[in-house]
Structure formats: C-alpha cells, structure tokens
Design a protein around this motif. Structure first.
Motif, PDB file in Angstrom:
ATOM      1  N   HIS A 110       0.810  -1.220   0.000  1.00 43.53           N
ATOM      2  CA  HIS A 110       0.000   0.000   0.000  1.00 43.53           C
ATOM      3  C   HIS A 110       0.839   1.264   0.000  1.00 43.53           C
ATOM      4  O   HIS A 110       0.352   2.342  -0.363  1.00 43.53           O
ATOM      5  N   THR A 111       2.088   1.163   0.409  1.00 45.18           N
ATOM      6  CA  THR A 111       2.983   2.320   0.400  1.00 45.18           C
ATOM      7  C   THR A 111       4.411   1.826   0.244  1.00 45.18           C
ATOM      8  O   THR A 111       4.733   0.682   0.616  1.00 45.18           O
ATOM      9  N   LYS A 112       5.273   2.646  -0.307  1.00 44.01           N
ATOM     10  CA  LYS A 112       6.643   2.242  -0.588  1.00 44.01           C
ATOM     11  C   LYS A 112       7.354   1.809   0.690  1.00 44.01           C
ATOM     12  O   LYS A 112       7.311   2.499   1.704  1.00 44.01           O
ATOM     13  N   GLY A 113       7.973   0.649   0.636  1.00 45.32           N
ATOM     14  CA  GLY A 113       8.700   0.128   1.789  1.00 45.32           C
ATOM     15  C   GLY A 113       7.909  -0.833   2.641  1.00 45.32           C
ATOM     16  O   GLY A 113       8.471  -1.526   3.484  1.00 45.32           O
ATOM     17  N   ALA A 114       6.583  -0.893   2.426  1.00 42.95           N
ATOM     18  CA  ALA A 114       5.754  -1.819   3.202  1.00 42.95           C
ATOM     19  C   ALA A 114       5.856  -3.225   2.627  1.00 42.95           C
ATOM     20  O   ALA A 114       6.181  -3.421   1.454  1.00 42.95           O
ATOM     21  N   SER A 115       5.573  -4.209   3.456  1.00 42.86           N
ATOM     22  CA  SER A 115       5.598  -5.605   3.022  1.00 42.86           C
ATOM     23  C   SER A 115       4.307  -5.936   2.276  1.00 42.86           C
ATOM     24  O   SER A 115       3.254  -5.373   2.571  1.00 42.86           O
ATOM     25  N   PRO A 116       4.361  -6.868   1.321  1.00 35.34           N
ATOM     26  CA  PRO A 116       3.147  -7.274   0.608  1.00 35.34           C
ATOM     27  C   PRO A 116       2.161  -7.976   1.541  1.00 35.34           C
ATOM     28  O   PRO A 116       2.561  -8.743   2.420  1.00 35.34           O
ATOM     29  N   VAL A 117       0.877  -7.697   1.335  1.00 34.84           N
ATOM     30  CA  VAL A 117      -0.169  -8.216   2.215  1.00 34.84           C
ATOM     31  C   VAL A 117      -1.193  -8.987   1.381  1.00 34.84           C
ATOM     32  O   VAL A 117      -1.733  -8.474   0.403  1.00 34.84           O
TER      33      VAL A 117
END
Length: 248
Positions: A15-22
């Motif tokens: 959902h935002t740069k640097g976040a892990s895939p969910v």
C-alpha cells in the motif's frame, strides 16, 4: 455472522513504498478493525482498499458481475459495491453549501428517477427510510447540512453510503467526534449489517472499540501488519503490544 465468502481480498498488496506485501481475505459478514498509532499505515491501507490510493504493487479484488475484478480506483470500487467513509467529514464528506437531502442523495441520484426525471417524492421517501433507520434528527431535510449536529451529519453520510446498497463498507474512524448516543447507535447498526452479510472494515482509534466491535483486529506498526487478533486473543494488552512492537 462469520461467513467464508470473500467480499474483498488483497493479493500481494503493497500500500505504500517500503511496506511488506499483504494477502488478506475480508469475508462477508465480518467486522474487521484496523488499529495502530497514528501514521503507522492503517489509514493508507484502508484508503487503498477503497481505491483512493494506487497500490505500489499487487491489488485489491472483489467479485464482479461475472468474475473477480481488480479495483481500478474509487469510482470502480463504488460501482462494484465497495463504499468508503473518509475520516474528516468536513473536508472529504459533507457538501456544506448543500441541503441535508442533497448530501444524502448525491451519490445515488439515479435511484430517484421516474420516466427519466428526478422524482422529489421518491427522493424524500428514500431519505425518510434512512432517517428512521439511523435516527437522524432533522426538522426539514431541505435545511443546510451544517444546521445539524456533528453526530447527525455523520449519520447522513452513513445513510448516503447505505443508500447505494453496498456489499462492503470501509469506514475511517466513523465514531470520531460523535456523542455517546450516536456512537451506540452506530455500533448496533454495524453489527446488524454484518449479521445480514455485509463486510465492514473499520479504522478505529480506540482500542476498546476495536476489541468489542470486531471479529478480527489487525494492528499496524511502521506501515506493516504487526499482529492479527481474534477470539480470546483480542485483548488490550495484545493490541498495545502490537502497536509498540513488543511481545504480548
């Protein structure tokens, strides 16, 4: 209440740069609360579910008329039965120069037509139904929406969403700034909607609200999901531990 049919799901969603895939499943008939300290990703995640933010990678999916469809934005999501309530009703919710009735009907004008023309009678009848359902206190629906209390303005916005007959409600802090009576009414309404098969995903800034209202509590920290809790594991201590990155 806890059905297994998915009304909404994410697949490798960033959902935002640097976040892990969910990858998550939001079943029909469940209330899921997103919790976390301000700025830790839960609001942006909800807005991405609603199509307000474009994912970095991955996607949000919901059943379409013939097959599962990837959401392409807020309008597309709305057409597929995914309705969104922003956090700031004054900035992103109400139209302050318009009447109570116009604020209610603005997203569902097509439901008020008769022989191709707007039918005031149909519009008034629809508003009266939701006014009774939500207990909206309004002397005259032709008055400006700013003539209402904050709690009644919020009820009008919820009525606007329900008038579109959605399958999924995405709500950003819906009880913020409302009185106790309105809060209690909204809790009862949300539970009734879930019992009828609707999916509700709610960002909540109050831990007790999240614990008592939700089937599942998903806690965010540093833009990622820290912990997901359900059943007897939904406790104040575990939610706080998730918020601060500590072991419960």
């Amino acid at each position: 209440m806890n059905q297994t049919t998915a009304s909404l799901e994410t697949v490798d969603l960033v959902h935002t740069k640097g976040a892990s895939p969910v990858t998550l499943n939001f079943p029909a008939g469940q209330i899921i609360c997103l919790a976390g300290l301000d700025g830790h990703g839960q609001e942006r995640f909800l807005e991405t579910l609603a199509g307000w933010n474009r994912p970095v990678t991955g996607g949000v999916y919901t059943p379409g008329p013939t097959a599962r469809e990837k959401l392409r934005g807020g309008r597309h999501a709305n057409r597929l039965g995914v309705a969104f309530l922003p956090r700031d009703r004054r900035e992103n919710g109400i139209f302050p120069t318009q009447s109570i009735l116009d604020n209610f009907a603005i997203s569902s004008t097509g439901r008020d037509t008769l022989f191709g023309l707007i039918s005031p009678r149909k519009r008034n009848r629809r508003f009266a139904h939701y006014q009774q359902l939500l207990g909206i206190v309004a002397d005259d629906p032709r008055n400006p929406i700013t003539s209402l209390s904050g709690g009644n303005q919020q009820k009008v916005l919820v009525a606007r969403l329900l008038a579109g007959e959605p399958r999924v409600l995405l709500l950003n802090d819906p009880t913020r700034g409302v009185d106790v009576a309105t809060r209690t009414m909204l809790y009862r309404l949300f539970c009734d909607l879930a019992a009828k098969g609707m999916t509700l995903v709610i960002v909540s800034t109050e831990i007790e609200e999240a614990i008592n209202l939700a089937d599942r509590v998903i806690v965010f920290r540093d833009q990622d999901i820290s912990v997901e809790l359900s059943g007897e594991h939904k406790t104040n201590a575990r939610v706080l531990a998730g918020m601060f990155g500590e072991a419960a």
